[in-house]
Design a protein around this motif. Structure first.
Motif, PDB file in Angstrom:
ATOM      1  N   ILE A  50       0.825  -1.194   0.000  1.00 51.50           N
ATOM      2  CA  ILE A  50       0.000   0.000   0.000  1.00 51.50           C
ATOM      3  C   ILE A  50       0.860   1.246   0.000  1.00 51.50           C
ATOM      4  N   ILE A  51       2.100   1.099   0.370  1.00 44.34           N
ATOM      5  CA  ILE A  51       3.029   2.229   0.369  1.00 44.34           C
ATOM      6  C   ILE A  51       4.419   1.691   0.076  1.00 44.34           C
ATOM      7  N   SER A  52       5.243   2.490  -0.500  1.00 45.31           N
ATOM      8  CA  SER A  52       6.576   2.067  -0.908  1.00 45.31           C
ATOM      9  C   SER A  52       7.390   1.548   0.272  1.00 45.31           C
ATOM     10  N   PRO A  53       8.088   0.426   0.091  1.00 42.04           N
ATOM     11  CA  PRO A  53       8.946  -0.088   1.161  1.00 42.04           C
ATOM     12  C   PRO A  53      10.068   0.882   1.514  1.00 42.04           C
ATOM     13  N   ALA A  54      10.353   1.842   0.651  1.00 46.20           N
ATOM     14  CA  ALA A  54      11.406   2.812   0.920  1.00 46.20           C
ATOM     15  C   ALA A  54      10.928   3.927   1.857  1.00 46.20           C
ATOM     16  N   ALA A  55       9.621   4.034   2.080  1.00 44.70           N
ATOM     17  CA  ALA A  55       9.089   5.067   2.975  1.00 44.70           C
ATOM     18  C   ALA A  55       9.534   4.780   4.405  1.00 44.70           C
ATOM     19  N   PRO A  56       9.654   5.809   5.218  1.00 40.01           N
ATOM     20  CA  PRO A  56      10.062   5.603   6.617  1.00 40.01           C
ATOM     21  C   PRO A  56       9.114   4.646   7.336  1.00 40.01           C
ATOM     22  N   PRO A  57       9.655   3.737   8.135  1.00 42.02           N
ATOM     23  CA  PRO A  57       8.810   2.765   8.854  1.00 42.02           C
ATOM     24  C   PRO A  57       7.736   3.410   9.734  1.00 42.02           C
ATOM     25  N   THR A  58       8.023   4.558  10.323  1.00 39.27           N
ATOM     26  CA  THR A  58       7.003   5.202  11.158  1.00 39.27           C
ATOM     27  C   THR A  58       5.794   5.611  10.312  1.00 39.27           C
ATOM     28  N   PHE A  59       6.041   6.157   9.136  1.00 38.04           N
ATOM     29  CA  PHE A  59       4.965   6.556   8.226  1.00 38.04           C
ATOM     30  C   PHE A  59       4.205   5.328   7.730  1.00 38.04           C
ATOM     31  N   ARG A  60       4.944   4.300   7.347  1.00 40.55           N
ATOM     32  CA  ARG A  60       4.302   3.063   6.855  1.00 40.55           C
ATOM     33  C   ARG A  60       3.429   2.441   7.931  1.00 40.55           C
ATOM     34  N   SER A  78      -1.033  -6.980   2.446  1.00 41.13           N
ATOM     35  CA  SER A  78      -0.189  -6.802   1.260  1.00 41.13           C
ATOM     36  C   SER A  78       1.197  -6.277   1.623  1.00 41.13           C
ATOM     37  N   ASP A  79       1.353  -5.714   2.824  1.00 38.72           N
ATOM     38  CA  ASP A  79       2.663  -5.254   3.288  1.00 38.72           C
ATOM     39  C   ASP A  79       3.383  -6.288   4.155  1.00 38.72           C
ATOM     40  N   PHE A  80       2.759  -7.450   4.361  1.00 39.29           N
ATOM     41  CA  PHE A  80       3.383  -8.521   5.144  1.00 39.29           C
ATOM     42  C   PHE A  80       4.406  -9.275   4.304  1.00 39.29           C
ATOM     43  N   ASN A  81       5.430  -9.830   4.962  1.00 38.86           N
ATOM     44  CA  ASN A  81       6.331 -10.744   4.256  1.00 38.86           C
ATOM     45  C   ASN A  81       5.615 -12.089   4.119  1.00 38.86           C
ATOM     46  N   PRO A  82       6.141 -13.016   3.327  1.00 39.87           N
ATOM     47  CA  PRO A  82       5.432 -14.288   3.090  1.00 39.87           C
ATOM     48  C   PRO A  82       5.095 -15.066   4.364  1.00 39.87           C
ATOM     49  N   THR A  83       5.971 -15.066   5.350  1.00 39.96           N
ATOM     50  CA  THR A  83       5.709 -15.793   6.601  1.00 39.96           C
ATOM     51  C   THR A  83       4.506 -15.200   7.325  1.00 39.96           C
ATOM     52  N   GLU A 112       1.785   9.554  18.118  1.00 38.71           N
ATOM     53  CA  GLU A 112       2.969   9.616  17.266  1.00 38.71           C
ATOM     54  C   GLU A 112       3.753   8.307  17.326  1.00 38.71           C
ATOM     55  N   ALA A 113       4.204   7.868  16.192  1.00 40.92           N
ATOM     56  CA  ALA A 113       4.981   6.633  16.091  1.00 40.92           C
ATOM     57  C   ALA A 113       6.431   6.887  16.510  1.00 40.92           C
ATOM     58  N   THR A 114       7.022   5.895  17.156  1.00 39.53           N
ATOM     59  CA  THR A 114       8.443   5.948  17.504  1.00 39.53           C
ATOM     60  C   THR A 114       9.111   4.700  16.952  1.00 39.53           C
ATOM     61  N   GLN A 115      10.371   4.850  16.555  1.00 39.64           N
ATOM     62  CA  GLN A 115      11.102   3.733  15.943  1.00 39.64           C
ATOM     63  C   GLN A 115      12.273   3.325  16.815  1.00 39.64           C
ATOM     64  N   ALA A 116      12.530   2.022  16.847  1.00 32.77           N
ATOM     65  CA  ALA A 116      13.666   1.472  17.585  1.00 32.77           C
ATOM     66  C   ALA A 116      14.286   0.344  16.764  1.00 32.77           C
ATOM     67  N   GLU A 117      15.454  -0.078  17.175  1.00 33.45           N
ATOM     68  CA  GLU A 117      16.129  -1.220  16.554  1.00 33.45           C
ATOM     69  C   GLU A 117      16.159  -2.319  17.616  1.00 33.45           C
ATOM     70  N   GLU A 118      15.610  -3.480  17.284  1.00 26.88           N
ATOM     71  CA  GLU A 118      15.578  -4.599  18.235  1.00 26.88           C
ATOM     72  C   GLU A 118      16.002  -5.872  17.519  1.00 26.88           C
ATOM     73  N   GLN A 119      17.085  -6.464  17.974  1.00 27.92           N
ATOM     74  CA  GLN A 119      17.604  -7.717  17.427  1.00 27.92           C
ATOM     75  C   GLN A 119      17.756  -7.677  15.913  1.00 27.92           C
ATOM     76  N   GLY A 120      18.230  -6.548  15.400  1.00 25.68           N
ATOM     77  CA  GLY A 120      18.456  -6.412  13.968  1.00 25.68           C
ATOM     78  C   GLY A 120      17.234  -6.071  13.149  1.00 25.68           C
ATOM     79  N   TYR A 121      16.095  -5.847  13.793  1.00 27.23           N
ATOM     80  CA  TYR A 121      14.855  -5.493  13.097  1.00 27.23           C
ATOM     81  C   TYR A 121      14.482  -4.045  13.406  1.00 27.23           C
ATOM     82  N   GLN A 143      14.526  -7.311   6.953  1.00 28.21           N
ATOM     83  CA  GLN A 143      15.591  -6.683   6.167  1.00 28.21           C
ATOM     84  C   GLN A 143      15.119  -6.239   4.780  1.00 28.21           C
ATOM     85  N   THR A 144      13.990  -6.759   4.308  1.00 31.94           N
ATOM     86  CA  THR A 144      13.444  -6.337   3.014  1.00 31.94           C
ATOM     87  C   THR A 144      12.439  -5.195   3.179  1.00 31.94           C
ATOM     88  N   ASN A 145      12.271  -4.722   4.410  1.00 31.33           N
ATOM     89  CA  ASN A 145      11.351  -3.633   4.762  1.00 31.33           C
ATOM     90  C   ASN A 145       9.878  -4.006   4.630  1.00 31.33           C
TER      91      ASN A 145
END
Length: 154
Positions: A50-60, A78-83, A112-121, A143-145
C-alpha cells in the motif's frame, strides 16, 4: 507586518525577479513526452504494497494501522512478508481487530509513532487510544522492509 516578515517578502520578490527569465522554453509536445517508467515489482511474494517499502517505517506503520482501522485488512496483509501472510491472513487480522475493539471499546485516536532497533529489526511503536484505555501497536520490519511482526501490547 513585522520587520522580519517584511524582509522575507522583499527577499522573496527579489529572488523571484532575479531568477525568472523572460524567455522560457515551450512545454514539450505530447508526442515528445517520454513513456512513464515501468513499475518493477520487488515484493517477495508478489502483489503491491500500500506504500513504498522505501518510505520511513514510522509513516508506513501509521498508514497500515489506518487501513486496518478503516476495515481494509487486505491492504495491511499486502505489506506482510510471506511468513506473516501465511500466519495472519486478512480474515484473521480483521477478527483480531474486531476482538480488540470488543474488549477495548471503539478506536478513538492514534499517537505519534516511535522507531527502535531490536535484534536487527526495525520496530515501530504506535500508541492507540480506545474508549476503555490505550494499547501500543508494535510493527516489526524485516531486512526487506516488509512487515515481519504485528502486535498489540498493553
Amino acid at each position: 507586518m513585522t520587520k522580519n516578515t517584511s524582509m522575507a517578502v522583499v527577499a522573496a520578490l527579489f529572488l523571484g525577479a532575479c531568477c525568472s527569465s523572460k524567455s522560457q522554453t515551450p512545454p514539450p509536445s505530447p508526442a515528445a513526452e517520454a513513456e512513464p517508467a515501468a513499475q518493477i515489482n520487488t515484493r517477495p511474494s508478489g502483489g503491491k504494497a500500500i506504500i513504498s517499502p522505501a518510505a520511513p517505517p514510522t509513516f508506513r506503520s501509521k498508514t497500515v494501522l489506518h487501513e486496518l482501522i478503516n476495515g481494509r485488512p487486505e491492504n495491511v496483509v499486502s505489506d506482510f512478508n510471506p511468513t506473516m501472510k501465511a500466519a495472519l491472513p486478512a480474515d484473521k487480522l480483521l477478527a483480531v481487530w474486531k476482538d480488540l475493539e470488543a474488549k477495548m471499546g471503539p478506536y478513538q485516536s492514534m499517537g505519534e509513532a516511535t522507531q527502535a532497533e531490536e535484534q536487527g529489526y526495525k520496530v515501530v511503536y504506535v500508541p492507540l487510544t480506545f474508549e476503555k484505555g490505550m494499547l501500543r501497536a508494535k510493527v516489526v520490519y524485516d531486512q526487506t522492509n516488509y512487515i515481519a511482526g504485528f502486535f498489540f501490547l498493553p
